[in-house]
Design an enzyme around this catalytic site. Structure first.
Site, PDB file in Angstrom:
ATOM      1  CB  THR B 155      -4.491 -11.595  20.135  1.00 19.53           C
ATOM      2  OG1 THR B 155      -5.800 -12.089  20.330  1.00 19.53           O
ATOM      3  CG2 THR B 155      -4.248 -11.339  18.666  1.00 19.53           C
ATOM      4  CE  LYS B 181      -6.809 -14.573  18.069  1.00 21.72           C
ATOM      5  NZ  LYS B 181      -7.502 -13.228  18.242  1.00 21.72           N
ATOM      6  CB  THR B 192     -11.399 -11.218  16.203  1.00 24.11           C
ATOM      7  OG1 THR B 192     -10.012 -11.247  15.943  1.00 24.11           O
ATOM      8  CG2 THR B 192     -11.861  -9.804  16.342  1.00 24.11           C
ATOM      9  CD  GLU B 301     -11.576 -11.012  26.438  1.00 23.98           C
ATOM     10  OE1 GLU B 301     -10.739 -10.660  25.596  1.00 23.98           O
ATOM     11  OE2 GLU B 301     -12.604 -10.393  26.701  1.00 23.98           O
ATOM     12  CG  ASN B 424     -12.580  -6.974  27.918  1.00 26.73           C
ATOM     13  OD1 ASN B 424     -11.967  -6.941  26.859  1.00 26.73           O
ATOM     14  ND2 ASN B 424     -13.097  -8.075  28.413  1.00 26.73           N
ATOM     15  CB  SER B 429      -5.323   2.932  27.851  1.00 25.37           C
ATOM     16  OG  SER B 429      -6.052   2.132  28.749  1.00 25.37           O
TER      17      SER B 429
END
Lengths: 429, 429
Positions: B155, B181, B192, B301, B424, B429
């Site tokens: 993702t 992943k 996840t 991240e 994050n 949005s």
């Protein structure tokens, strides 16, 4: 550092009889601001305290714990700019010498002095500066205000934080003043939480401790900025036992508090005080602690949103608090709020990871009073518009009902922003 | 999203006999990349799995848990772009329909198909897209590579992550391939963790499960990016029971593994397999899982530093792990590393808050092999230069000795940077 966008004005605070404040500059850092605060109390003042549960506490925390045994206080002594934590025998000796110096000047037992220090970890408190500083603060007793003291105990705080309340206890109005520093439930190099409450109520130390412990459970222990717990967290409450004349200001109904004062012991102030705190005092103290705790969140490092998280329907209150803190400490929830994103999936995640009883299919979640998800999925015809509007505000309400029982808890936190990373990625260097 | 600075090259991976991979585009998001992956296994393939401990798991997680009971697998089926978590009956039905469609095409029991989905929470898997996607992926079986599959399950991953190893078991070389992943130990809207391991070893499902459970304890359960646990975390291991001919490549000494195969049951592949995993297989699987787990951290991240935290001298291994994770999850420790700041005071704080036995005065802390603090204070004559140099690198070693017992644990994490907040604060949005 700019003032937090969530800052509130410093309140008008009354002087309390027999309470004398002095501040001075020890120069723990290369600055000219006051960084030593002494507050002297009249003989017979009761004291109660709660301290960090850290396994690595500062020597000042250990001294407070030991000195709480007597229940009596003559002075508070606070250093800002150096937490003196993890400084071995040298740090402990410097703190003891500073306490001894103040005890000599006040002609009191050193065990009746309560020290607290906040600032960088790992640098022993400089003994000479500490002693000169406390001597100067003693010389200044009676010249400083609550605001001066609040500034002097601050480190990276962006605004001074204090609150007051009153209660009618046994037909007398008592006043409670509190001031606090901290910009994280903890950011240990700089923003350990120190909070101090002074009241003219007459309370036995045991009653004061019971009231403070109960108040802490739903206030200071229900806030979090970043989940990091300090080595120095300390809340101390002092009761001087000299009620002010009734002022006609905001007061709290006695709620039967007067009935509980019978059979108590004498506290130093000459008033009859019970072992159990009067309910009206308990309510006022809890209210004051909640105000102070929320002010710390409003000065949370990098905060742009004040977030209240209410969890209901848990199996127990303790379970509700664990789940509420799991949400409040989730970096993903906190960044979503920073981004004004109604990302309720992250609430589901945080409930799921809390390790407490939860049933995905009984869970319901709302933002600002709008239910977004229940029965294991998004609500039919979900309209994000009112939620999006709510999230654009500064005060964010998140409610989670677990549908399992009667347990409930409310916690307060702030969002996680670039400001937090900026503040903490280069603080010490 | 730029590739993580901690990325490593995709390794050369062998094909495994009887294992066929197909990918296709269902279009779960407005993209043209493959987002459905099917991998078919030969009859008699053993399967083992570990899944999230979240109380709010996705229906795919629940299906995997149920299907693990038989120990037999014919296919893996992965959707990327939609986690299908917290989607109620509609999401569960869509997943079941997709599994049924693949079972029909493979002419097998649906209980032998293992689904996994990753992506946004709260949006039911679109049934028509899911079925068309899996039909296309089935039609493509045998045409896709491990790299294709790794891309198709990703993702927000910034680089494809896979590893391989080999072991000699009972005189035969077996190969283990894994791909994974995830860009956070969990970032539930998008990252996840899904990991899949395929081996040609012949193993009874019970042995495979025991080996995977043991390997997970010290690998996947010892990484953290942000302390947030997914609703969808899933690791599945498949053993096809068809050892490759010896290749002469990197192998692992049998360590007596051959001796443990007697008395086993038949697995579908026709090889004799024990209930207990052979030690050589266990070692190889643990090594593979550690590689995969570390790759997830390397794609954490916003990560710019890979951090290994070793805790020794704890009262138990479990206590050591709790303390290591307290350090690894501390926002203040993670931001300090991001700022290349040798802020050992924050390590003290994180040890202190962990709620495990610790003694401030027995604690010692080192960065990159240089001891900075011990006996409750900084080391005499502390020279920060070698520590500062170490912190400028990408691989950071933190060692903490508690001086209490023999408990030890090692965990891996990454730093907390502006990149994490950026990713994050506005993902959905």
């Amino acid at each position: 550092m700019p003032v937090s966008p969530l800052a509130t004005p410093f309140p008008a605070l009354p002087t309390l009889p027999g309470v004398r404040i002095g501040t001075a500059t020890a120069g723990y850092k290369p600055w000219t601001r006051a960084d030593v605060t002494a507050i002297a109390f009249p003989p017979g003042t009761s004291v109660a305290g709660v301290t960090t549960r850290s396994a690595c506490p500062s020597p000042e925390v250990e001294t407070c714990r030991a000195n709480l045994a007597s229940g009596q206080a003559r002075a508070l002594l606070v250093n800002a700019g150096n937490s003196n934590a993890f400084t071995g025998a040298a740090g402990a000796a410097a703190s003891a010498a500073q306490v001894a110096a103040l005890a000599t000047l006040l002609d009191c037992d050193p065990a009746h002095i309560f020290p607290a220090s906040t600032g960088v970890i790992g640098v022993p408190l400089p003994r000479d500066k500490a002693i000169a500083g406390v001597q100067a603060a003693h010389a200044a007793l009676g010249t400083a205000s609550w605001l001066d003291a609040t500034h002097a105990i601050g480190t990276t705080d962006t605004f001074p934080k204090a609150a007051m309340t009153q209660a009618i206890v046994g037909g007398q109005t008592v006043t409670l003043v509190g001031f606090i520093k901290g910009s994280g439930m903890i950011a240990p190099d700089m923003a350990t939480m120190l909070g101090f409450i002074v009241t003219d109520a007459a309370l036995h130390p045991t009653a004061l401790q019971a009231a403070l412990t109960q108040a802490t459970a739903t206030t200071f222990n229900c806030i979090t900025v970043d989940s990091d717990t300090s080595t120095s967290d300390t809340i101390l409450a002092f009761a001087t036992g000299s009620p002010l004349p009734f002022t006609g200001g905001a007061t709290r109904a006695a709620s039967g508090g007067g009935e509980t004062t019978g059979g108590g012991e004498m506290s130093g102030g000459g008033e009859v005080a019970a072992i159990e705190p009067p309910p009206a005092f308990q309510a006022a103290l809890t209210d004051l602690c909640r105000q102070l705790a929320q002010l710390v969140v409003r000065d949370g490092e990098g905060a742009t949103k004040f977030i209240e998280i209410r969890v209901t329907g848990a199996t127990t209150d303790a379970s509700a608090r664990t789940i509420a803190l799991s949400i409040a400490n989730s970096p993903l929830v906190k960044t979503a709020i920073a981004g004004e994103d109604a990302n309720w999936g992250r609430i589901v995640m945080a409930v799921g990871k809390a390790g407490e009883p939860a049933d995905r299919d009984r869970l319901s979640i709302s933002f600002g009073g709008t239910t977004v998800a229940q029965h294991g999925t998004v609500v039919p015809g979900y309209d994000e518009a009112p939620v999006a509007a709510h999230l654009k505000g500064q005060d964010i309400d998140i409610a989670v009902d677990l549908g399992l029982g009667e347990g409930r808890a409310t916690v307060w936190t702030c969002d996680l922003t670039h400001g937090y990373v900026s503040i903490n990625a280069d603080y010490r260097s």
